[in-house]
Write a protein that holds these residues in place. Structure first.
Motif, PDB file in Angstrom:
ATOM      1  N   VAL A   1      51.119  13.027  41.761  1.00  7.25           N
ATOM      2  CA  VAL A   1      50.649  11.660  42.030  1.00  7.25           C
ATOM      3  C   VAL A   1      49.357  11.743  42.848  1.00  7.25           C
ATOM      4  O   VAL A   1      49.364  12.206  43.983  1.00  7.25           O
ATOM      5  CB  VAL A   1      51.712  10.846  42.799  1.00  7.25           C
ATOM      6  CG1 VAL A   1      51.229   9.402  43.003  1.00  7.25           C
ATOM      7  CG2 VAL A   1      53.037  10.866  42.065  1.00  7.25           C
TER       8      VAL A   1
ATOM      9  N   GLY B   1      40.733  15.606  44.510  1.00  9.61           N
ATOM     10  CA  GLY B   1      40.541  17.050  44.422  1.00  9.61           C
ATOM     11  C   GLY B   1      41.845  17.813  44.635  1.00  9.61           C
ATOM     12  O   GLY B   1      42.162  18.745  43.889  1.00  9.61           O
ATOM     13  N   HIS B   2      42.630  17.397  45.658  1.00  9.46           N
ATOM     14  CA  HIS B   2      43.854  18.137  45.978  1.00  9.46           C
ATOM     15  C   HIS B   2      44.873  18.054  44.846  1.00  9.46           C
ATOM     16  O   HIS B   2      45.527  19.044  44.515  1.00  9.46           O
ATOM     17  CB  HIS B   2      44.489  17.597  47.261  1.00  9.46           C
ATOM     18  CG  HIS B   2      43.731  17.950  48.506  1.00  9.46           C
ATOM     19  ND1 HIS B   2      44.338  18.363  49.667  1.00  9.46           N
ATOM     20  CD2 HIS B   2      42.407  17.938  48.785  1.00  9.46           C
ATOM     21  CE1 HIS B   2      43.430  18.591  50.607  1.00  9.46           C
ATOM     22  NE2 HIS B   2      42.246  18.320  50.089  1.00  9.46           N
TER      23      HIS B   2
ATOM     24  N   ILE C   1      31.613  18.766  54.069  1.00  9.32           N
ATOM     25  CA  ILE C   1      31.498  19.938  54.948  1.00  9.32           C
ATOM     26  C   ILE C   1      32.685  20.884  54.723  1.00  9.32           C
ATOM     27  O   ILE C   1      33.839  20.456  54.722  1.00  9.32           O
ATOM     28  CB  ILE C   1      31.402  19.497  56.425  1.00  9.32           C
ATOM     29  CG1 ILE C   1      30.137  18.657  56.628  1.00  9.32           C
ATOM     30  CG2 ILE C   1      31.430  20.709  57.356  1.00  9.32           C
ATOM     31  CD1 ILE C   1      30.023  17.988  57.994  1.00  9.32           C
TER      32      ILE C   1
ATOM     33  N   CYS D   1      46.590   4.607  36.241  1.00 12.87           N
ATOM     34  CA  CYS D   1      48.055   4.685  36.132  1.00 12.87           C
ATOM     35  C   CYS D   1      48.674   4.741  37.534  1.00 12.87           C
ATOM     36  O   CYS D   1      49.050   5.814  38.020  1.00 12.87           O
ATOM     37  CB  CYS D   1      48.425   5.928  35.303  1.00 12.87           C
ATOM     38  SG  CYS D   1      50.193   6.046  34.984  1.00 12.87           S
TER      39      CYS D   1
ATOM     40  N   VAL E   1      50.119  13.638  46.325  1.00  6.00           N
ATOM     41  CA  VAL E   1      48.884  14.058  47.022  1.00  6.00           C
ATOM     42  C   VAL E   1      47.979  12.836  47.045  1.00  6.00           C
ATOM     43  O   VAL E   1      46.970  12.773  46.337  1.00  6.00           O
ATOM     44  CB  VAL E   1      48.178  15.214  46.288  1.00  6.00           C
ATOM     45  CG1 VAL E   1      47.419  16.074  47.285  1.00  6.00           C
ATOM     46  CG2 VAL E   1      49.127  16.055  45.477  1.00  6.00           C
TER      47      VAL E   1
ATOM     48  N   GLN F   1      33.975   6.404  58.004  1.00 10.83           N
ATOM     49  CA  GLN F   1      32.752   5.964  57.342  1.00 10.83           C
ATOM     50  C   GLN F   1      31.718   7.076  57.217  1.00 10.83           C
ATOM     51  O   GLN F   1      31.692   8.009  57.995  1.00 10.83           O
ATOM     52  CB  GLN F   1      32.099   4.845  58.158  1.00 10.83           C
ATOM     53  CG  GLN F   1      33.005   3.690  58.465  1.00 10.83           C
ATOM     54  CD  GLN F   1      32.223   2.520  59.016  1.00 10.83           C
ATOM     55  OE1 GLN F   1      31.215   2.107  58.450  1.00 10.83           O
ATOM     56  NE2 GLN F   1      32.688   1.986  60.118  1.00 10.83           N
TER      57      GLN F   1
ATOM     58  N   TYR G   1      27.723  13.707  62.563  1.00  6.54           N
ATOM     59  CA  TYR G   1      27.413  14.962  61.894  1.00  6.54           C
ATOM     60  C   TYR G   1      26.404  14.668  60.803  1.00  6.54           C
ATOM     61  O   TYR G   1      26.353  13.561  60.254  1.00  6.54           O
ATOM     62  CB  TYR G   1      28.674  15.644  61.343  1.00  6.54           C
ATOM     63  CG  TYR G   1      29.741  14.693  60.861  1.00  6.54           C
ATOM     64  CD1 TYR G   1      30.634  14.113  61.760  1.00  6.54           C
ATOM     65  CD2 TYR G   1      29.846  14.354  59.507  1.00  6.54           C
ATOM     66  CE1 TYR G   1      31.603  13.224  61.334  1.00  6.54           C
ATOM     67  CE2 TYR G   1      30.828  13.462  59.080  1.00  6.54           C
ATOM     68  CZ  TYR G   1      31.700  12.905  59.989  1.00  6.54           C
ATOM     69  OH  TYR G   1      32.650  12.008  59.571  1.00  6.54           O
TER      70      TYR G   1
ATOM     71  N   GLY H   1      43.779  14.049  56.972  1.00  5.80           N
ATOM     72  CA  GLY H   1      42.950  13.237  57.857  1.00  5.80           C
ATOM     73  C   GLY H   1      41.478  13.310  57.524  1.00  5.80           C
ATOM     74  O   GLY H   1      41.066  13.136  56.376  1.00  5.80           O
TER      75      GLY H   1
ATOM     76  N   GLY I   1      40.068  17.210  54.965  1.00  3.10           N
ATOM     77  CA  GLY I   1      40.720  17.878  53.832  1.00  3.10           C
ATOM     78  C   GLY I   1      39.813  18.341  52.714  1.00  3.10           C
ATOM     79  O   GLY I   1      40.243  19.118  51.859  1.00  3.10           O
TER      80      GLY I   1
ATOM     81  N   LYS J   1      37.313  20.396  52.703  1.00  3.42           N
ATOM     82  CA  LYS J   1      37.130  21.851  52.800  1.00  3.42           C
ATOM     83  C   LYS J   1      38.351  22.614  52.325  1.00  3.42           C
ATOM     84  O   LYS J   1      38.268  23.766  51.933  1.00  3.42           O
ATOM     85  CB  LYS J   1      36.816  22.240  54.245  1.00  3.42           C
ATOM     86  CG  LYS J   1      37.983  22.040  55.192  1.00  3.42           C
ATOM     87  CD  LYS J   1      37.705  22.480  56.612  1.00  3.42           C
ATOM     88  CE  LYS J   1      36.849  21.534  57.376  1.00  3.42           C
ATOM     89  NZ  LYS J   1      37.425  20.182  57.529  1.00  3.42           N
TER      90      LYS J   1
END
Ligand code: FAD
Ligand code: PYC
Length: 402
Positions: free
Chosen positions: A26, A30-31, A67, A192, A222, A246, A269, A351, A354, A356
């Motif tokens: 689900v 990317g993960h 990053i 979906c 995920v 943001q 950053y 958080g 993720g 990286k």
């Protein structure tokens, strides 16, 4: 220039969902896509679907500042992120897709004595774990980033520098995993949404979706900022808060900065994309919610911090701003875990950090789902740690204000 677009082949199929799968993943970020890819590639599973409520890679995968680094403090997390870093280093070849992984280095600035001590401690810990990291004096920082103002309101007293760290092209990561998973037979079903999780006798048996009921022996969730919404469908309460985070990009500039600079103390950053835009990010908005936008005052304070550190950018115009929803856990570490419901797995809590971890997260989660037990690398990141108290506090290394 766009006239030939209609003759391009599809990068992945768009099949009708089957009624039964061995594994339903689900979330098509990317993960989730990486999880499906490694399930098929490393564990030989053939009957897998990725269900995505919108379009592939349209969530935080598309919204992050890209990053990539592995300089976390504790053994557990630095080893997990370093596994990911090693996968990044061969990812374009493995997927046969250029994910534009650029190891241009990541600098974490220290602005006060406590920052200096914490940063030097982290470099030492990294090196004990075989992870590259070095301390830069202010003069060395200036040599690498000539545009920086060392004597800003919070003076730069030095920085950690991980040279193998850098950035990657976020969309390409999603598209590369999607295409490679598709080639291994994974069905990627967009538009979906999963709306319910069916269970019988404490075991998962399938998911309700906007396109009908789909039976599955294993369901691997995920879903980043929406993880707790889906957990609720199975009667599980996750220790997560969903916050907006943001970012914004400027108009394109000529090359001015060839590394990544992060400052936790001033909550900002910055890096420069290959296209030339300055990519700038903030700390989280403090309120919780699911609206993919944040508040204006945060954009203002982030840009104040950037301009203080880089006065040279004070007249650069900003092009776009957006927000994603990040799933923040109490120790700023992920949850990659089996659950009390047999056949139901969660990978969440990444958080603000993720992106990286995308390859490593997919790799260990696929192992966990295939074997119904965690890999050595993700065993410390189970849900059980919130009962045993074995938290892994990475708020410092998360390097983004929570
Ligand atoms: P996502 O890409 O959000 O994927 C989850 C998917 O689940 C989504 O596509 C969503 O539509 C889908 N979904 C949700 N609910 C359902 C449902 N009911 N049914 C079906 N599908 C569903 N990390 C870094 O390491 N480096 C950074 O520089 C960085 N910068 C960031 C900057 C910003 C502004 C943001 C918002 C995040 C940043 N992150 C960064 C964090 C990083 O983006 C995330 O941790 C990571 O992308 C999470 O990946 P994912 O694939 O799990 O999430
Ligand atoms: O985890 O490195 C990170 C990060 C940078 C920006 C947002 N998260």
């Amino acid at each position: 220039g766009l006239s030939n677009h209609d003759r391009w082949p599809r990068a992945w199929r768009s099949p009708e969902p089957r009624r039964v799968y061995d594994v339903v993943v689900v979330g098509g970020g990317g993960h989730g896509l990486a999880t499906a890819y490694y399930l098929a590639k490393e564990h030989g599973l053939k009957n897998i679907a990725v269900l995505e409520k919108g379009w592939v890679g349209g969530g935080n995968t598309a919204r992050n500042t890209t990053i990539v680094r592995s300089n976390y403090l504790w053994d557990e997390s630095s080893q997990l992120y370093e596994k990911s870093m090693q996968l990044w280093e061969g990812l374009s070849q493995a997927l046969n897709y250029n994910v534009m992984f650029s190891q241009r280095g990541v600098m974490n600035l220290a602005h006060n004595l406590q920052d200096v001590r914490d940063t030097q401690r982290r470099i030492t810990a990294n090196r004990y774990n075989g992870i590259d990291g070095e301390w830069l004096t202010p003069a060395q920082v200036k040599e690498i980033v000539p545009a920086i103002n060392l004597d800003c309101r919070y003076p730069v007293l030095g920085a950690s520098f991980q040279r193998r760290a850098g950035v990657a092209r976020h969309d390409a990561v999603a598209w590369g995993y999607a295409r490679a998973a598709d080639r291994l037979g994974v069905d990627i079903i967009e538009n979906c949404p999963v709306t319910g999780i069916r269970r019988e006798n404490g075991e998962v048996c399938g998911v309700e979706t906007g396109r009908g009921y789909i039976q599955a022996a294993k369901v691997a969730v995920v879903a980043a900022g929406h993880s707790s919404v889906i957990a609720d469908m199975a009667g599980i309460r996750l220790p997560l808060e969903s916050h907006p985070l943001q970012a914004l990009v400027s108009e394109p500039l000529k090359p001015v900065m060839d590394t990544v600079v992060m400052s936790n103390a001033v909550h900002a950053y910055i890096s420069q994309s290959d296209k030339g835009d300055l990519v700038i990010g903030a700390g989280i908005d403090q309120y919780v919610g699911y609206g993919q936008r944040g508040s204006f005052h945060l954009i203002e304070s982030t840009l104040q911090a950037i301009v203080e550190m880089f006065p040279v950018f004070s007249r650069v115009r900003m092009n776009r701003q957006w927000g994603g929803i990040v799933d923040v856990s109490p120790d700023a570490c992920p949850i990659i875990s089996t659950t009390p419901v047999k056949g139901l797995y969660f990978n969440c809590g990444w958080g603000t950090g993720g992106f990286k971890a995308t390859p490593g997260s997919g790799w260990v989660f696929a192992y966990t789902v295939a074997n119904n037990a965690p890999h050595r690398l993700n065993a410390p990141f189970s849900l059980a740690r919130f009962q045993t108290g074995h938290l892994i506090d990475e708020h410092g290394a998360a390097a983004v204000a929570h």
